[in-house]
Design a protein around this motif. Structure first.
Motif, short mmCIF file in Angstrom:
data_model
loop_
_atom_site.label_atom_id
_atom_site.label_comp_id
_atom_site.label_asym_id
_atom_site.label_seq_id
_atom_site.Cartn_x
_atom_site.Cartn_y
_atom_site.Cartn_z
N MET A 39 -1.72 -2.24 -4.76
CA MET A 39 -2.96 -2.03 -5.51
C MET A 39 -2.81 -2.47 -6.96
SD MET A 39 -4.86 1.46 -4.36
CE MET A 39 -5.65 1.58 -2.75
N THR A 40 -3.94 -2.70 -7.61
CA THR A 40 -3.95 -3.13 -9.00
C THR A 40 -3.66 -1.98 -9.96
OG1 THR A 40 -6.32 -2.68 -9.21
CG2 THR A 40 -5.68 -4.88 -8.45
N SER A 89 -8.58 1.99 -8.76
CA SER A 89 -9.09 2.13 -7.41
C SER A 89 -10.28 3.07 -7.38
CB SER A 89 -7.99 2.64 -6.48
OG SER A 89 -7.54 3.93 -6.90
N LEU A 122 -15.56 -3.16 -7.46
CA LEU A 122 -14.78 -4.14 -6.71
C LEU A 122 -14.75 -5.47 -7.45
CD1 LEU A 122 -13.38 -4.49 -3.86
CD2 LEU A 122 -15.54 -5.50 -3.13
N GLU A 130 -9.80 -1.50 -6.47
CA GLU A 130 -9.55 -1.65 -5.04
C GLU A 130 -10.02 -0.41 -4.29
OE1 GLU A 130 -5.63 -2.77 -3.99
OE2 GLU A 130 -5.49 -4.33 -5.54
N ARG A 136 -13.29 -9.04 2.05
CA ARG A 136 -12.07 -8.24 2.15
C ARG A 136 -10.85 -9.17 2.10
NH1 ARG A 136 -12.45 -3.46 6.49
NH2 ARG A 136 -10.48 -3.06 5.46
#
Length: 252
Positions: free
Chosen positions: A1-2, A5, A166, A171, A252
């Motif tokens: 993940m960045t 979220s 998004l 995320e 996605r």
């Protein structure tokens, strides 16, 4: 993940699991949060509460308060006006507003204790997303629901804010969040008019509120928050996201 979220949950019962970890965005399109934002824009102090008894108690400490709300779709005898954004917008006073409702204000009460609670509806959808992008790392978007069931208008608003997150690099945290995005991101606003909430409001003589909500989309460039039992507007921030369009691309 960045590291940034978000989650989407269409029902308020889940809020307890997010209080210690996420900024909470409470969403109630028809009608409570639209009433709250309309009251704030009109210069009112706004106190959302979860019970009629609490509404009476809060009102006792205010100067000439305006009690508004509904319980089970019926205006309590203690209230002066219904849970109606159209009615509120037509008043020319700035009396402090105490609002009690069956779903939206209960969700806000449950969210107390979170580091940040945002109050969102269609009026401030893009402004809320911009503030989240500028200020938050973990976000949960929660619809007020009705009697344990999700409402189309809240799901649609959750998905639109979620899509903007998004696009800004957040995320999704779960498969359920992806499913909500995929199902609702492309949905036209007109679906709100045919949802159960809108049908109920029209049948009970509140069609004017459905028209008000659909006629006031992204017209408030301010974020609303809830803390210490009171809702408030934040100062305007330069837009961090582009306004949502009718057809949103979700991949996605």
């Amino acid at each position: 993940m960045t590291g940034r979220s978000f989650a989407i949950d269409a029902l308020p019962e889940s809020v307890d699991g997010f209080i210690g970890s996420h900024a909470i965005v409470a969403i109630d399109v028809l009608r409570a949060n639209t009433v709250i934002v309309t009251g704030l824009v009109g210069g009112r102090q706004v106190y959302p509460v979860d019970t009629v008894a609490r509404a009476v108690a809060v009102s006792a400490g205010l100067d000439n308060p305006l009690l508004a709300g509904e319980q089970g779709g019926v205006m309590p005898r203690e209230c002066e006006i219904d849970n109606s954004p159209a009615t509120l917008a037509g008043l020319d006073d700035r009396r402090p507003l105490v609002l009690v409702t069956s779903a939206g204000t209960k969700l806000l009460a449950r969210a107390q204790g979170a580091a940040k609670v945002y109050v969102a509806c269609l009026r401030n959808l893009t402004a809320t997303a911009s503030e989240l992008v500028a200020s938050e790392d973990r976000v949960v978007l929660i619809g007020a629901g009705t009697r344990g069931e999700a409402r189309v208008e809240d799901q649609l608003a959750c998905a639109r804010i979620g899509t903007l997150l998004l696009d800004a690099g957040f995320e999704p945290e779960s498969e359920r969040t992806w499913e909500e995005l995929i199902r609702w991101a492309h949905a036209p606003l007109e679906l709100i008019a045919s949802g159960r909430s809108a049908e109920y409001l029209r049948a009970s003589g509140h069609a004017v509120d459905v028209d008000f909500v659909l006629g006031h989309v992204d017209d408030v460039p301010l974020t609303a928050t809830f803390s210490d039992a009171q809702a408030a507007l934040m100062e305007a921030r330069a837009a961090a996201v582009a306004p949502p369009i009718q057809e949103l691309a979700v991949g996605r």
